[in-house]
Scaffold this active site. Structure first.
Site, PDB file in Angstrom:
ATOM      1  N   ASP A 421     -28.936   4.814  58.953  1.00 36.03           N
ATOM      2  CA  ASP A 421     -28.012   5.835  58.474  1.00 36.03           C
ATOM      3  C   ASP A 421     -26.566   5.478  58.802  1.00 36.03           C
ATOM      4  OD1 ASP A 421     -27.399   8.618  57.535  1.00 36.03           O
ATOM      5  OD2 ASP A 421     -26.764   8.853  59.615  1.00 36.03           O
ATOM      6  N   GLU A 474     -27.711   2.221  54.540  1.00 33.18           N
ATOM      7  CA  GLU A 474     -26.905   3.197  53.804  1.00 33.18           C
ATOM      8  C   GLU A 474     -25.447   2.841  54.106  1.00 33.18           C
ATOM      9  OE1 GLU A 474     -25.539   7.822  53.508  1.00 33.18           O
ATOM     10  OE2 GLU A 474     -26.020   6.850  55.396  1.00 33.18           O
TER      11      GLU A 474
END
Length: 741
Positions: A421, A474
């Site tokens: 993330d 990401e």
């Protein structure tokens, strides 16, 4: 002569009296090395035994049958006892017997047990490469010297004193002060009679001598359900895995030539019980697995399951990195869910958050009274946007903690890949910071060199220890070579989310068709950089929250046009180069914005329009898997060829996808509500081109305009190709044609 000497004869003349200062510190709970004071000390003729038991009026050492081997003398009111026990040798088993009022009870002496960390553990921890540290740190139910209990170990190098506390010792930090392993900064203690299910925390005294708020275990394997915050003794999950057949070919998932279609799931709101209660991991193992299998997705991706105190963070502010959230069940139940998915031939990806952590008082912040886990400089250690702390990637033991955590999920839970993330926030020192709020790196640049080294190390260790697993970034910027191997100068991820493609195409689709002519490039620009990385096309949860509305809600026009636009967009996405990801609910046209406090609107499937979108996505997944041209060369230029990008006025886009055998697939999208008849598209060869999929088909809720199963190519040169087909382009639709034979 004291009482012990009177009762034990000449041997008891051994001076067993404690150092008064040390006894006072033990009684106050401020002594940082209880093993230097308490427990057995061999002397000539026996051992001196010293114990601390608040509230005990009398104490004695007894053998396994309860026979008194020696009585201990009490020093002061706090509960410190000391005495000489004749004949007690190192390694002898004994117990402690206490008296308070009319009560008598026996306990093990925690300070008679040996160390928990071995020499190799200490060496690896000091080196910062103990990649199985979770086998030693944390709370492990075990047996030592034939006694059942739990071995506790926690990193806190700057603490003066660390105690494990819980109901088992009335949360009294004086009772179970831990041994400090000065060689590596770990505190350890074996506590007899403590087993699975016991709640616990650590009580630490910081370097300033002040007792800190109680801390949860950084390597705890289970935590109490929020709002409670204690860790729970659980030990490593020991699941009897039944996914052997799946594991034989699981390496396919990192093969860029394989189909990858990911269903992104938030476990707390995918579906709920009739009373709006969470589904358990075991219930999900039945309902979610069968649904994903039926829909044809190759993978599920779970929003973070690591324990997080605030449910509304969706797991992106975790405190218990090693603990699957107890909201839905036990770690063993989570393992059963993964196993069930594997047995259904579905890969499991896990969102992983090594970028930051919340400031909750029981968490990692100022863990040992210093900035242990977080960077001490707030310019590098604090996120203003999220009010969270940032890990200190330049500290080897913290990098070790994080890398080992990623490996832990692959090891103990058979996770097939980690989606990391907020990588951009890790890579840039000036991320979301104004001028003067950040400090350049040693080279004068804005890159976080320590974070880059950490990410590379993580990806290399995943490849070394779990070569079948994948890592996904990401990363929302143009940072180069994210998905290139580290030996080639990249960060080493297998795939990167294509955030640019997602933003551009969603913005185009949100425009009224009459205005799309001015934004045509947004649907084609992605191919300019499509092969700079191994891309995943993500329509993730971030696009359906915070007032952004649902995917269906973003589409313009009346009800019919909204559904037609969404279907056309899905057709374009599933045929465009790049692996696929869609957030739950999008696959059936969830109407409202995602709400984590309730279930998806499954009742919408009673409507033929929503049912049609769901059927389309199922068919797209099937087609995507079955036709090599749609996935085999996703990451290579040879797999794609533009046919027509110039028809801006009519918002028509056409392209070819090809496989290694040069078998082409023709894709044509019409992004206006006007059907186009006798629309000629150039193709590379003659013969019949069969209409494999039409998003305007009646079974999907469309108007059923199409090409009656296909068209014969004519030797009529168009778009620079020797043949062409005269097609009917349905309104707001994508059609896919394959060459017959």
């Amino acid at each position: 002569m004291n009482k012990t000497a009177q009762k034990s004869g000449g041997a008891a003349m051994v001076d067993h009296r404690p150092n008064e200062h040390e006894a006072h510190e033990i009684g106050r709970g401020v002594h940082g090395d209880p093993f230097a004071v308490l427990g057995p000390r061999p002397v000539q003729g026996g051992s001196i035994v010293r114990v601390f038991r608040p509230g005990a009026e009398a104490a004695a050492v007894v053998d396994g049958k309860g026979k008194v081997l020696g009585e201990l003398e009490r020093f002061g009111p706090a509960g410190f006892h000391s005495g000489f026990v004749p004949g007690l040798k190192p390694g002898d088993v004994y117990r402690l017997q206490y008296v308070h009022g009319g009560d008598h009870w026996q306990e093990e002496d925690v300070y008679r047990f040996g160390t928990i960390l071995g020499e190799q553990d200490v060496y690896l921890l000091n080196e910062g490469n103990h990649y199985r540290l979770y086998e030693k740190l944390g709370a492990h139910p075990t047996t030592m010297d034939g006694i059942q209990g739990t071995a506790f170990a926690v990193l806190a190098p700057s603490a003066r004193r660390v105690s494990v506390v819980g109901n088992f010792n009335s949360w009294d930090g004086r009772r179970h002060v831990m041994r400090k392993r000065h060689e590596c900064g770990v505190w350890e203690l074996f506590v007899p009679a403590v087993g699975r299910g016991e709640v616990y925390k650590y009580e630490l005294t910081g370097p300033d001598g002040n007792i800190m708020p109680l801390k949860a275990d950084p390597v705890g394997f289970l935590q109490e359900a929020a709002p409670s915050t204690a860790s729970v003794v659980e030990g490593l999950v020991e699941h009897d895995w039944q996914d052997g057949e799946f594991q034989k070919h699981s390496a396919d998932w990192q093969d860029r030539e394989k189909p990858i279609s990911i269903y992104e799931v938030h476990l707390g709101s995918w579906r709920r019980g009739d009373d709006n209660s969470f589904l358990t991991y075991d219930a999900l193992a039945e309902e979610l697995v069968s649904y994903v299998k039926d829909m044809g997705f190759t993978h599920v991706e779970f929003l973070p399951v690591s324990e997080h105190p605030f449910y509304g963070s969706w797991g992106y502010q975790p405190i218990g990195l090693y603990a699957p959230t107890s909201r839905y069940g036990s770690p063993e139940a989570f393992a059963r869910l993964v196993d069930a998915l594997h047995q259904a031939e579905i890969g499991v990806l896990l969102d992983w958050v090594p970028g930051h952590f919340p400031t909750d008082i029981h968490g990692l912040g100022q863990f040992d009274g210093t900035a242990l886990y977080e960077h001490p400089d707030p310019r590098r250690g604090f996120h203003k946007d999220w009010d969270t702390l940032i890990y200190n990637y330049g500290r080897p033991e913290i990098d070790n903690y994080l890398v080992a955590n990623g490996l832990y999920w692959l090891d103990r839970f058979h996770i097939d890949g980690l989606r990391v993330d907020a990588v951009a926030s890790m890579l840039y020192l000036d991320y979301s910071r104004e001028h003067g709020e950040w400090e350049p790196n040693i080279q004068g640049g804005r890159e976080n060199l320590e974070a880059m080294a950490f990410l590379k190390d993580t990806n290399e260790r995943v490849g070394e220890y779990y070569p079948k697993a994948t890592t996904h970034a990401e990363e929302s910027t143009a940072f180069p070579d994210v998905s290139k191997p580290t030996f080639a100068g990249g960060l080493g991820f297998h795939f990167k989310w294509n955030m640019g493609w997602m933003h551009d195409t969603l913005e185009f689709m949100s425009k009224e068709p009459v205005h799309r002519r001015y934004h045509h490039h947004q649907m084609t620009f992605g191919m300019v950089y499509a092969y700079s990385e191994n891309f995943i096309l993500p329509l993730s949860h971030d696009e359906v929250v915070y007032g952004k509305g649902s995917l269906l809600g973003k589409m313009p026009g009346d009800q019919w046009q909204k559904f037609a636009n969404l279907r056309a967009y899905f057709g374009f996405m599933w045929t465009h180069p790049g692996k696929k990801l869609i957030f739950m609910g999008g696959e059936f046209g969830q109407a409202g914005e995602w709400n984590h406090d309730r279930s998806l609107d499954w009742h919408l499937l009673e409507s033929p329009e929503h049912k049609g979108v769901q059927r389309l996505v199922r068919d797209l997944n099937t087609m995507y898997r079955e036709i090599p041209a749609l996935h085999q060369l996703d990451c290579e230029p040879a797999g794609f060829e533009w046919v027509d990008t110039s028809n801006v006025e009519q918002s028509v886009i056409a392209f070819l996808r090809k496989d290694r055998d040069d078998k082409p697939v023709l894709v044509v999208s019409n992004f206006t509500p006007m059907p186009r008849h006798d629309y000629r598209i150039g193709v590379p060869s003659g013969g019949k081109w069969v209409e494999r999929l039409n998003t305007d088909a009646e079974i999907y809720g469309g108007s059923n305009v199409g090409n009656l199963g296909g068209k014969e190519a004519e030797e009529h040169s168009v778009h620079g190709r020797p043949y062409s087909v005269s097609l009917t382009l349905p309104p707001l639709a994508t059609i896919v044609l394959v060459q017959e034979g």
